[in-house]
Write a protein that holds these residues in place. Structure first.
Motif, PDB file in Angstrom:
ATOM      1  N   MET A  56      -8.726   4.372  -0.031  1.00 45.17           N
ATOM      2  CA  MET A  56      -7.467   3.741   0.255  1.00 45.17           C
ATOM      3  C   MET A  56      -6.336   4.755   0.050  1.00 45.17           C
ATOM      4  O   MET A  56      -6.348   5.521  -0.904  1.00 45.17           O
ATOM      5  CB  MET A  56      -7.270   2.538  -0.676  1.00 45.17           C
ATOM      6  N   ASN A  57      -5.370   4.755   0.942  1.00 44.87           N
ATOM      7  CA  ASN A  57      -4.247   5.685   0.850  1.00 44.87           C
ATOM      8  C   ASN A  57      -3.278   5.240  -0.224  1.00 44.87           C
ATOM      9  O   ASN A  57      -3.012   4.053  -0.396  1.00 44.87           O
ATOM     10  CB  ASN A  57      -3.514   5.781   2.186  1.00 44.87           C
ATOM     11  N   GLN A  58      -2.753   6.209  -0.897  1.00 48.01           N
ATOM     12  CA  GLN A  58      -1.771   5.951  -1.938  1.00 48.01           C
ATOM     13  C   GLN A  58      -0.396   5.770  -1.316  1.00 48.01           C
ATOM     14  O   GLN A  58      -0.129   6.212  -0.195  1.00 48.01           O
ATOM     15  CB  GLN A  58      -1.751   7.149  -2.893  1.00 48.01           C
ATOM     16  N   ASP A  59       0.479   5.140  -2.064  1.00 52.27           N
ATOM     17  CA  ASP A  59       1.874   4.979  -1.668  1.00 52.27           C
ATOM     18  C   ASP A  59       2.487   6.366  -1.440  1.00 52.27           C
ATOM     19  O   ASP A  59       2.288   7.280  -2.258  1.00 52.27           O
ATOM     20  CB  ASP A  59       2.596   4.223  -2.790  1.00 52.27           C
ATOM     21  N   PRO A  60       3.239   6.573  -0.336  1.00 58.01           N
ATOM     22  CA  PRO A  60       3.834   7.896  -0.066  1.00 58.01           C
ATOM     23  C   PRO A  60       4.736   8.396  -1.201  1.00 58.01           C
ATOM     24  O   PRO A  60       4.759   9.593  -1.491  1.00 58.01           O
ATOM     25  CB  PRO A  60       4.643   7.672   1.212  1.00 58.01           C
ATOM     26  N   ALA A  61       5.440   7.498  -1.856  1.00 60.69           N
ATOM     27  CA  ALA A  61       6.307   7.920  -2.961  1.00 60.69           C
ATOM     28  C   ALA A  61       5.477   8.459  -4.126  1.00 60.69           C
ATOM     29  O   ALA A  61       5.835   9.463  -4.745  1.00 60.69           O
ATOM     30  CB  ALA A  61       7.177   6.750  -3.418  1.00 60.69           C
ATOM     31  N   ARG A  62       4.353   7.807  -4.394  1.00 60.70           N
ATOM     32  CA  ARG A  62       3.472   8.281  -5.479  1.00 60.70           C
ATOM     33  C   ARG A  62       2.790   9.597  -5.097  1.00 60.70           C
ATOM     34  O   ARG A  62       2.613  10.472  -5.944  1.00 60.70           O
ATOM     35  CB  ARG A  62       2.441   7.228  -5.822  1.00 60.70           C
ATOM     36  N   GLU A  63       2.402   9.718  -3.832  1.00 64.91           N
ATOM     37  CA  GLU A  63       1.811  10.972  -3.370  1.00 64.91           C
ATOM     38  C   GLU A  63       2.803  12.116  -3.552  1.00 64.91           C
ATOM     39  O   GLU A  63       2.438  13.205  -3.999  1.00 64.91           O
ATOM     40  CB  GLU A  63       1.402  10.857  -1.903  1.00 64.91           C
TER      41      GLU A  63
END
Length: 129
Positions: free
Chosen positions: A1-8
């Motif tokens: 599952m892809n992580q939130d862009p802000a967290r990435e």
């Protein structure tokens, strides 16, 4: 599952910061990313890391106030923002004074040029061009 862009982004900046701890821009970006993600302890750690080289800069005072708001310390946030407002008002007054001095200096130079050219017999219209 892809992580939130802000967290990435936060994780990426944190890795970069580990390699370049003396970079104040990177430190500020990582603080902002941590705050945006709600990682208040991490934001606090970045704020403490900035205390030495750049902690007294107005931008860091503002960041400190924003962290205080996020943690619910509204009294400290208000104190910091009041101090920041005073500092910025003082800088504005200094800038206005400096601008006045520059205008006066420019006017003095123009008048001096006019006087020199007048003594050499040129018309005012020829001088200003």
């Amino acid at each position: 599952m892809n992580q939130d862009p802000a967290r990435e982004r936060l994780h990426r900046l944190t890795r970069y910061l580990a390699d370049d701890t003396a970079n104040p821009s990177l430190l500020a970006d990582t603080f902002e990313a941590a705050l945006a993600c709600g990682e208040l302890q991490q934001a606090q750690a970045h704020l403490e890391a900035a205390n030495g080289p750049c902690g007294t800069e107005p931008a860091w005072t503002f960041r400190r106030a924003r962290l205080c708001i996020a943690t619910g310390d509204l009294e400290e946030a208000a104190r910091l923002l009041d101090r920041l407002q005073t500092l910025l008002e003082i800088r504005l007054i200094r800038a206005k004074r400096f601008h006045f001095v520059l205008q006066t200096f420019d006017l003095s130079i123009l008048l001096l040029k006019l006087l020199v050219e007048f003594l050499h017999g040129k018309e005012a219209g020829e001088i200003v061009r």
